[in-house]
Structures are given as structure tokens and as C-alpha cells.
Design a protein around this motif. Structure first.
Motif, PDB file in Angstrom:
ATOM      1  N   VAL A  74       5.932   9.982  -0.250  1.00 41.73           N
ATOM      2  CA  VAL A  74       5.138   8.756  -0.334  1.00 41.73           C
ATOM      3  C   VAL A  74       5.793   7.672   0.526  1.00 41.73           C
ATOM      4  O   VAL A  74       7.012   7.508   0.503  1.00 41.73           O
ATOM      5  N   GLY A  75       4.987   6.976   1.285  1.00 41.16           N
ATOM      6  CA  GLY A  75       5.486   5.845   2.061  1.00 41.16           C
ATOM      7  C   GLY A  75       4.789   4.573   1.618  1.00 41.16           C
ATOM      8  O   GLY A  75       3.821   4.625   0.843  1.00 41.16           O
ATOM      9  N   VAL A  76       5.275   3.449   2.070  1.00 44.96           N
ATOM     10  CA  VAL A  76       4.619   2.172   1.756  1.00 44.96           C
ATOM     11  C   VAL A  76       4.508   1.339   3.031  1.00 44.96           C
ATOM     12  O   VAL A  76       5.307   1.479   3.954  1.00 44.96           O
ATOM     13  N   PHE A  77       3.506   0.497   3.065  1.00 46.76           N
ATOM     14  CA  PHE A  77       3.390  -0.494   4.137  1.00 46.76           C
ATOM     15  C   PHE A  77       2.653  -1.707   3.574  1.00 46.76           C
ATOM     16  O   PHE A  77       1.881  -1.588   2.619  1.00 46.76           O
ATOM     17  N   PRO A  78       2.894  -2.876   4.167  1.00 45.63           N
ATOM     18  CA  PRO A  78       2.213  -4.073   3.663  1.00 45.63           C
ATOM     19  C   PRO A  78       0.743  -4.030   4.059  1.00 45.63           C
ATOM     20  O   PRO A  78       0.402  -3.558   5.148  1.00 45.63           O
ATOM     21  N   LEU A  79      -0.116  -4.547   3.182  1.00 49.42           N
ATOM     22  CA  LEU A  79      -1.543  -4.563   3.470  1.00 49.42           C
ATOM     23  C   LEU A  79      -1.814  -5.548   4.605  1.00 49.42           C
ATOM     24  O   LEU A  79      -1.544  -6.745   4.466  1.00 49.42           O
ATOM     25  N   PRO A  80      -2.322  -5.056   5.738  1.00 48.40           N
ATOM     26  CA  PRO A  80      -2.602  -5.999   6.832  1.00 48.40           C
ATOM     27  C   PRO A  80      -3.859  -6.805   6.502  1.00 48.40           C
ATOM     28  O   PRO A  80      -4.849  -6.249   6.026  1.00 48.40           O
ATOM     29  N   LEU A  81      -3.796  -8.090   6.740  1.00 51.88           N
ATOM     30  CA  LEU A  81      -4.921  -8.971   6.438  1.00 51.88           C
ATOM     31  C   LEU A  81      -5.456  -9.591   7.730  1.00 51.88           C
ATOM     32  O   LEU A  81      -4.734  -9.658   8.727  1.00 51.88           O
ATOM     33  N   PRO A  82      -6.696 -10.048   7.716  1.00 50.39           N
ATOM     34  CA  PRO A  82      -7.246 -10.674   8.931  1.00 50.39           C
ATOM     35  C   PRO A  82      -6.440 -11.902   9.338  1.00 50.39           C
ATOM     36  O   PRO A  82      -6.014 -12.697   8.504  1.00 50.39           O
ATOM     37  N   SER A  89       7.458   5.312 -10.646  1.00 46.40           N
ATOM     38  CA  SER A  89       6.421   6.215 -11.168  1.00 46.40           C
ATOM     39  C   SER A  89       5.725   6.952 -10.036  1.00 46.40           C
ATOM     40  O   SER A  89       5.509   8.158 -10.110  1.00 46.40           O
ATOM     41  N   LEU A  90       5.347   6.236  -8.986  1.00 49.74           N
ATOM     42  CA  LEU A  90       4.537   6.863  -7.937  1.00 49.74           C
ATOM     43  C   LEU A  90       5.361   7.702  -6.965  1.00 49.74           C
ATOM     44  O   LEU A  90       4.848   8.624  -6.359  1.00 49.74           O
ATOM     45  N   THR A  91       6.616   7.381  -6.788  1.00 40.90           N
ATOM     46  CA  THR A  91       7.372   8.148  -5.802  1.00 40.90           C
ATOM     47  C   THR A  91       8.036   9.370  -6.419  1.00 40.90           C
ATOM     48  O   THR A  91       8.254  10.366  -5.741  1.00 40.90           O
ATOM     49  N   VAL A 136       0.872  -1.175   0.000  1.00 41.75           N
ATOM     50  CA  VAL A 136       0.000   0.000   0.000  1.00 41.75           C
ATOM     51  C   VAL A 136       0.912   1.228   0.000  1.00 41.75           C
ATOM     52  O   VAL A 136       1.717   1.422   0.919  1.00 41.75           O
ATOM     53  N   TYR A 137       0.787   2.041  -1.060  1.00 40.95           N
ATOM     54  CA  TYR A 137       1.491   3.327  -1.094  1.00 40.95           C
ATOM     55  C   TYR A 137       0.561   4.339  -0.434  1.00 40.95           C
ATOM     56  O   TYR A 137      -0.657   4.291  -0.648  1.00 40.95           O
TER      57      TYR A 137
END
Lengths: 546, 316
Positions: free
Chosen positions: A342-350, A333-335, A186-187
Motif C-alpha cells: 500500500v502506498g499513500v499520496f496527498p489528494l491533489p486539488l484544483p 490497519s490498512l497497511t 489517499v491510500y
């Protein structure tokens, strides 16, 4: 008397204008003709081998990465007194599949082409591409003097090329090598995040915190009157999210459906299991996955199913979305295109402790099984095969992959190559559990699933409506996919008959030739493997009630 | 008109026919060969490349039972009827330009009509895609500002029951199956095509001024002039445009492919036969079946053209 004179002038003027027009056309035609002949003759007189490498990666950094590889390779060969030209053919993703298929069918494919599962199914792999297995068994000569020296080329890749595109389980051969690895994250817009959550807020680490962030973003938008959505959605980015969420909720179901003790039921196995009634769309796991999709989908851009990739990117880049879920391929491209950090982190899942979704999940999905990306294969009809293969060896050597990773900003695919600083956050997270499966179980099923997916994100009874609609389509689609796969297996098994026949005849002429014996055993083994799958799947499909 | 010559003389001048050979070769190679190849492959289960299996009429039998293909034809016939009505603005525009008294203004209006033609069709499609954007598209903004959205909400609540128009919710033009076909009909508003206008204008300009003078003497109203003089006298052009429109609509799928993707949008609501053919070939890999669909489409176009030629008569 002035009238005729004016008329004469006008006619002369018109003749002059016509002459100028014709003259311009003539000049342009002559210039074009000269250009065509010069190019044609230059290529004929110049016997420098040309290797064209085609791909659809138009993201920032990739073309520069490949150009740099080409430059280094040409220089390396020039030092040995050899001339070679590497040409890049970047083709837009939307038309790449059709373009490549047309080239393959016409026998005019470039020497190196990027492939993906939808383009290179089993049938096309066997027909159009050269297996690379025997080359991968040998060490990569460009790894001499590096920590990877002496290792078989295949084993120098982080995943040993076990991905579904690089290795064909049906054909039992390797067909492609990858230049990098991809993970998705996730950006997020750091400034907007601080505005919404406060300057000292921490990033969400659990699924509940992630949902809370989405809700806080929507509340922020309502409070300030600004158009801000939590997650920038589109037809392109939504499948990444859908896949992550769905495979989280089917982790336990996948284990329950597993029959071959390899923890890897294939699409074919899952499709047959559905037809046999071993699972259905009404199973609580699937329903929970759909519910999860609906819950997160509410936080995406309204009407995202009609938006394209660039729409979601623009929404994020223009500060109209707090987050976007996409892959490491978009990092440059995005940064670099934004006016905000812009930062990123892993998508937390249940996890299994989640009150609502924990019953069906083990937890965070491990990225240890992430395969190499940007797989490049060698079409059978490509000219200059040896040079093309040599270039691939160079590009995926320790030095070559390091050059590519630095220039492109992508995660390298080769072991021990340092990961560039800007993509450290994208390094695969190996802790976790195996993923479940999503509902893309074959080409026909994928078409119907894509057509019906919008129902999951509706407001009125989404789960019931999607389940009913998809149930109507799934059986026929999966039957069609399964029958097609059987035909593919039969065809692929048949393909080995000719080389087997030839080798057996040769054996009769050269008894005791051990190399021949080895080849016959290997090919027989492959053919038998395919036939086992063919007969087993055929039996299962025959037993399916009409 | 060319005078007939004897067979002997024609054979004697055989060298002249060599000038026709290059064009004929190009037509045979690039037009007829692909068509014959499509006919040939429609009898095979062909996945591209060399591997194909003879299946006889199985592809055609399957097409006859294919509900999605049937639906695609229903959609395309709806679009043909809509396009029929969409010819009216072009005719009206041609009549208006034709009736302008100033030739200079007639010229400038023709120029203004032609200038947008330099914009590639694909660019126009992308612009319309933006128009349909649910969050930032001008279409939703105009409906909001003019209050027309309230009317649509009322219609949805009392008549349609689609649940797509609601207060505070952007209208999802291309992500709701109910709105896909209306979106394809709305596309291209105000439906004034330069080519159509110019063709109709050419027809109108062949009408003599004496006809108008006689009409004026008889006290004919402007609308009656159109109905009884202009429209009948441009029926040849109308018929031509009708044929071109039907063929174009039946064959076309670029709009749907760009706006909706190869699946035809949510629930395949925007599927037309051309797009289905594309979908079968490139998404499902069923090239043989796609060729069979192409053959069926060809027959449809042939039948429609025949009906048009037979029943849309021009009173000379």
C-alpha cells in the motif's frame, strides 16, 4: 407391570435433570456473587488511585500505545514509591458520544476522556470539564532534560493547542491536550495501480491527473470484467473527501466574508453572513464546489452514502477499490491487514490554474493549521484529578509522546519528537493556502446537509435539486443554530458571575492582594470577551429579516 | 381466585407487604422515576446536565408545528399498516404447524422456529444491512438473476417515475429516499416471527378436535376452517399481538438507527418518532424537546391501545 416401572423411571429421570439444571444455575449464581464481592472489596481495600482513560480509537496500534504509556507511567511512579493504576476504556465510536454524555450527566465520567467538537460543545465544556489553562502555562516537569525543558506545557505542542477542540474561543480557556496529529491521504493499492496504469506510471500530482486515474480505473474494470472502483466510499470516508473538495472551492469566498481580520470566520460568522444574504448556495463558488463533489463522487462506490466505514475498508482491503481517502489514524490497519503493498499520496486539488475549477481556488490547502488530534480532557467529576493530570503531562512529554508515536504508528503532537518511519508520508504539508469552509455550519444545519447530501451525487440535475432542497432547509436550520449559540453565550457569560462575585467579595476583605486582582482581571476579561460576541451576534441576528 | 379479606385483617398482616417493597422500589426507581423526569424536563429547554430554562408548553407548541415530526408519524403509520399485513405469515405458519398430523414434526418445527431466536437482534440487523448492499448484497443479486429487476425498471419508467431502477445501475436501497420505506417494509422477510407463531399456536391448540370433526362432517374446506373456526378462536392472541406490534412499531427505532443513522437516511426519509426523539436528544442536544416528543408518543400509544381495546372485540 412394566408400564408403571417405566413411568417411575421417567419421573425420576426428570427430577434428576431438574436438579442438575437448578444446581447449575445455583453454582453460576454463587460464582457470580463471589466475583462481585471480591471485586468490590478488593477495590475498597486497595487504595491505589485508579485513572480510567476513555476513547473511541479502536484502530490498530492505539490501545497498545496507551497501554505502553500506562506501563511506563506506572513504572516511573513505582520508582518514586507511588502506586497508581491506569485503565483503558475503549468504547466503539458509534456509541461513544451517547455513552460519554450519559456518564457526564450522571457524574460518573472516567478521569480522562477523549472529546470532539460534537460531544464537547461550548455548553458542555463549561459545565462538565475542567479548564487546563493554568496548568498549561507552567512547564511540563516530565520534559526535564529534554529539548523542551522549561517551556510552558502548551508551547511544547506543535500547534500550541490552538485547535477548535483543545481551545475554546468562546470560553477563552484550554480544555484538552492532544496525543497526536492527523492528516488525510489517499491510500492506494500499488499492485492494482501498476496493473491499471503500467509498471512505470507516476502518481497523480494534479487534480486532472487524479481524475484521469479514476477514469482509467473504471475503464480497466469494464475491460477486464473485474469489479473495481476507483475510490472506496462510505458514509465515513465521504465527508473527508467532501470537506477537502468544498473547502478548496470556497477559499476565495471565505476571504470575502471575513470581517474580523483574523482570516478565521467562525461557523457562527458564516451562518450569520448567510442569514444576512452575504452569500448563498447559488453563489458560483458553492456551485463549483458542488460540481466538483459530483464529479469526484461518480468515481466512488455506487450507493456509498449507505455504506459504513468498515464497508469501504473491506472494499479496499479485498482489492475491489484502487484507492481510499482516509486519515493517518488508519495507517496501521490498512497497511498491515492487506495482502498487497500500500502506498499513500496527498489528494491533489484544483489550483487557480485549473481550467474548470481554478476561478474560486487559491490552490493546495496548507496543513500548517492542522491541530492536535485525540484530544483528552478532564471531567470535573472525575476522581483522582491530580493523578489524571499528571498522566496527561507524562503522555504528552517528549519521552511519553515518542513512546506513543512509536507504538501506535501515529504522528506525534509534541514538538521535536521524531515522526515514525511508517507515517513520514503523513507529515503535515505546510506549503499552501488557507482552506475555505464547508456547509457544516452548526448542528441543525449539519443534520439537514447530511440528509440532503445524497442529491449532490445523483445523476439527474444534482446541483439544481440539491440547491433547491437545501435552500428550503438552510434558513430555518441556521436561524435555530444561531439562536442556540446566543443562548450558549449568555449562559457562559453568566457562569462567570458567581466566581466574579466571590472574588470581588474576597477583594473587599483582602485589599491589595495582587493575585486576587489578577484573577479578577482575567475572569472579567473572559466574560467581557464572551459578552462582546454575544451582543455583536445578537445585533446581527436581530437585524436578519424574518 | 383470592378471597377478599377485611381491612382489619389486612392491616394486621402488614409485615407481609414488606415483601412487595423491594420490587416496588425497583419499579419506582427504574420505571416511574425516568418517566416522571421526562415529563418534568419536557417543559424545559434542557441541554443535558444542570443547565435548563423553563419554557412552559413551548416544546409542545413547537412539536405541533414540526413538519419533520409530522412526517415521522406518517412513516410510522405506514409501517404499522405494513406490519399488520406482516402478521399474516406468522398466523399462516401457526395454522400449518397446527394441522400437521405428526406431533413429532410439530415439535421439530417449533424447535426450528425458536433456534434463530438465539441470534441477537443486532446481528440480524447487520445481516440485513448486508442484504441491502447495492454492490454485493444478495437482494440485488436475486433481483438480477430472477429477472425481477426488469419488472421494477418498467414500473419505475411507466408508473413511479423515481429514477432509482435502471439497467446497469445497482439498486440503492438505503441511499435513495424513495426506497427507504419499502426497505423497512421488506426487512425481516418472510416475516415469520417465532414469538408470534408460538402465541398463535398456543391459541390454536386450545381448539378442541370435536370442532374439527363437526366441520369435516359439514364438508367445510380447509380455508373455511381457518376463516370460520381457527381465526375467530385465536382472536384473543391476534389482539394481543396487534397491541404489541403497534406499541413496538411506534416506539421502535433501532432498525432505522442502524440502517440509516440518526438523520434517518437521505432526506430524512426513514425518520420515525422514536428516531426523531433520539436525533433531537443526541444529535441536536435538545433533551427537553426530545422529552416532549416522548410525551406525545406516549399519548399516541395510549390512544391507540384504547381504540384497540374498545373496538377489537373478542367474541367469546
Amino acid at each position: 407391570m412394566t408400564e408403571p416401572h417405566a413411568g417411575e423411571k421417567s419421573a425420576r429421570g426428570e427430577r434428576i435433570m431438574n436438579a442438575i439444571g437448578f444446581g447449575l444455575i445455583g453454582v453460576c449464581f454463587v460464582i457470580s456473587l463471589c466475583q462481585v464481592f471480591v471485586t468490590a472489596f478488593r477495590s475498597r481495600l486497595d487504595d491505589t488511585p485508579v485513572v480510567r482513560i476513555a476513547h473511541w480509537q479502536l484502530e490498530a496500534g492505539i490501545r497498545q500505545g496507551i497501554d505502553r504509556l500506562a506501563e511506563e507511567y506506572e513504572k516511573a511512579l513505582a520508582e518514586k514509591g507511588k502506586k497508581v493504576k491506569i485503565e483503558q476504556l475503549p468504547i466503539p465510536e458509534r456509541i461513544y458520544g451517547n455513552w460519554l454524555l450519559t456518564k457526564l450527566v450522571g457524574g460518573e465520567a472516567p478521569e480522562i476522556v477523549e472529546i470532539r467538537a460534537e460531544i464537547a460543545n461550548v455548553d458542555r465544556l463549561a459545565r462538565f470539564f475542567t479548564p487546563l489553562t493554568r496548568y498549561l502555562d507552567e512547564p511540563n516537569p516530565y520534559n526535564a532534560g529534554t529539548p523542551l525543558e522549561g517551556k510552558p506545557w502548551r508551547d511544547t505542542f506543535l500547534d500550541a493547542l490552538q485547535g477548535t477542540v483543545t481551545y475554546s474561543k468562546e470560553l477563552l480557556d484550554y480544555y484538552a491536550v492532544g496525543f497526536n496529529m492527523f492528516t488525510s491521504r489517499v491510500y492506494y493499492n500499488k499492485e492494482l495501480f501498476a496493473e491499471i496504469m503500467g509498471p512505470d506510471a507516476v502518481l497523480p500530482r494534479t487534480f486532472d491527473e487524479f481524475v484521469a486515474l479514476c477514469e482509467a480505473t473504471q475503464a480497466f474494470g469494464k475491460r477486464t470484467g473485474r469489479t473495481v472502483v476507483p475510490i472506496a466510499g462510505s458514509k465515513y470516508t465521504a465527508p473527508i473527501l467532501i470537506q477537502r473538495l468544498m473547502t478548496n472551492q470556497t477559499q476565495k469566498l471565505k476571504i470575502a466574508l471575513e470581517t474580523k481580520y483574523d482570516l478565521r470566520p467562525s461557523e457562527e460568522d458564516l451562518a450569520l453572513a448567510y442569514l444576512e444574504g452575504k452569500w448563498s448556495l447559488r453563489d458560483p463558488d458553492i456551485q463549483s464546489g458542488l460540481s466538483l463533489l459530483n464529479g469526484v463522487g461518480r468515481h466512488m462506490t455506487k450507493g456509498f452514502t449507505q455504506l459504513q466505514r468498515e464497508d469501504s475498508a473491506f472494499a479496499f482491503l479485498q482489492g475491489r477499490a484502487l484507492m481510499i481517502l482516509t486519515g493517518s489514524w488508519d495507517v496501521k490497519s490498512l497497511t498491515e491487514e492487506t495482502t498487497f503493498p500500500v502506498g499513500v499520496f496527498p489528494l491533489p486539488l484544483p489550483t487557480q490554474h485549473d481550467a474548470k475549477y481554478g476561478a474560486f481556488a487559491f490552490g493546495q490547502v496548507s496543513e500548517a493549521a492542522v491541530g492536535t488530534g485525540t484530544p483528552f480532557a478532564l471531567p470535573r467529576d472525575g476522581k483522582n484529578f491530580d493523578v489524571a493530570l499528571d498522566f496527561l503531562k507524562f503522555a504528552t512529554s517528549y519521552h511519553g509522546n515518542r513512546i506513543f508515536a512509536e507504538e501506535s504508528g501515529w504522528i506525534p503532537a509534541v514538538a521535536k519528537v521524531p515522526v515514525p518511519e511508517r507515517v513520514q508520508a503523513f507529515k503535515p504539508i505546510v506549503e499552501g493556502f488557507d482552506s475555505g469552509f464547508d456547509l457544516n455550519l452548526g448542528p441543525e444545519h449539519k443534520i439537514s446537509y447530511t440528509q440532503n447530501q445524497y442529491l449532490v451525487f445523483e445523476e439527474f440535475e444534482p446541483l439544481r435539486r440539491f440547491t433547491e432542497k437545501q435552500e428550503q432547509d438552510s434558513r430555518d436550520a441556521l436561524l435555530m443554530d444561531s439562536k442556540r449559540r446566543l443562548k450558549d453565550h449568555a449562559r457562559n457569560a453568566q457562569r462567570f458571575d458567581s466566581p466574579l462575585g466571590a472574588l470581588m467579595w474576597l477583594r473587599s476583605q483582602r485589599p491589595g492582594d495582587r493575585e486576587l486582582e489578577r484573577k479578577i482581571v482575567e475572569i472579567l476579561g473572559r466574560q467581557n470577551g464572551i459578552e462582546i460576541v454575544l451582543y455583536e451576534s445578537g445585533e446581527r441576528l436581530d437585524a436578519v429579516k424574518p | 381466585m383470592a378471597l377478599p379479606i377485611s381491612k382489619r385483617k389486612a392491616l394486621a398482616e402488614w409485615k407481609l407487604y414488606l415483601f412487595v417493597v423491594p420490587s416496588l422500589a425497583m419499579i419506582l426507581t427504574f420505571s416511574y422515576f425516568p418517566a416522571f423526569s421526562a415529563v418534568y424536563h419536557s417543559f424545559y429547554d434542557w441541554r443535558g446536565g444542570d443547565s435548563k430554562e423553563w419554557v412552559g408548553a413551548e416544546n409542545f407548541e413547537r412539536a405541533a408545528m414540526d413538519s419533520q415530526l409530522g412526517y415521522a408519524f406518517v412513516v410510522v403509520f405506514i409501517l404499522i399498516i405494513a406490519n399488520l399485513f406482516k402478521m399474516v405469515p406468522s398466523i399462516a405458519m401457526a395454522v400449518v404447524i397446527h394441522r400437521l398430523k405428526s406431533e413429532k414434526w410439530q415439535y421439530w418445527y417449533r424447535v426450528l422456529l425458536v433456534v434463530p431466536m438465539i441470534v441477537p437482534g443486532l446481528v440480524t440487523l447487520f445481516i440485513w444491512k448486508f442484504f441491502f448492499d447495492p454492490n454485493f448484497g444478495p437482494l440485488n443479486a436475486i433481483l438480477d438473476v430472477t429477472g425481477l429487476k426488469a419488472g421494477l425498471i418498467w414500473l419505475d419508467a411507466h408508473l413511479l417515475g423515481w429514477d432509482v431502477f435502471a439497467e446497469g445501475r445497482p439498486i440503492p436501497w438505503l441511499s435513495s429516499p424513495h426506497l427507504i420505506v419499502p426497505s423497512m417494509i421488506i426487512w425481516g422477510f418472510p416475516w415469520i416471527g417465532a414469538v408470534g407463531v408460538l402465541i398463535f399456536l398456543a391459541g390454536l391448540q386450545s381448539i378442541g378436535t370435536d370442532v374439527y370433526e363437526a366441520a369435516d362432517l359439514d364438508g367445510v374446506t380447509p380455508f373455511q376452517k381457518f376463516l370460520y373456526i381457527e381465526f375467530p378462536l385465536i382472536l384473543t392472541q391476534v389482539r394481543l399481538m396487534l397491541i404489541l406490534m403497534m406499541i413496538g412499531t411506534l416506539q421502535g427505532f433501532g432498525l432505522q438507527l442502524l440502517l440509516l443513522g440518526p438523520e434517518g437516511g437521505p432526506s430524512g426519509a426513514g425518520m420515525v418518532p422514536g428516531l426523531y426523539m433520539y436525533n433531537r436528544a443526541f444529535s441536536a442536544g435538545e433533551f427537553g424537546y426530545a422529552c416532549a416528543i416522548g410525551m406525545i408518543l406516549f399519548v399516541f400509544i395510549l390512544v391507540l391501545t384504547f381504540i384497540n381495546n374498545k373496538y377489537v372485540r373478542v367474541q367469546k
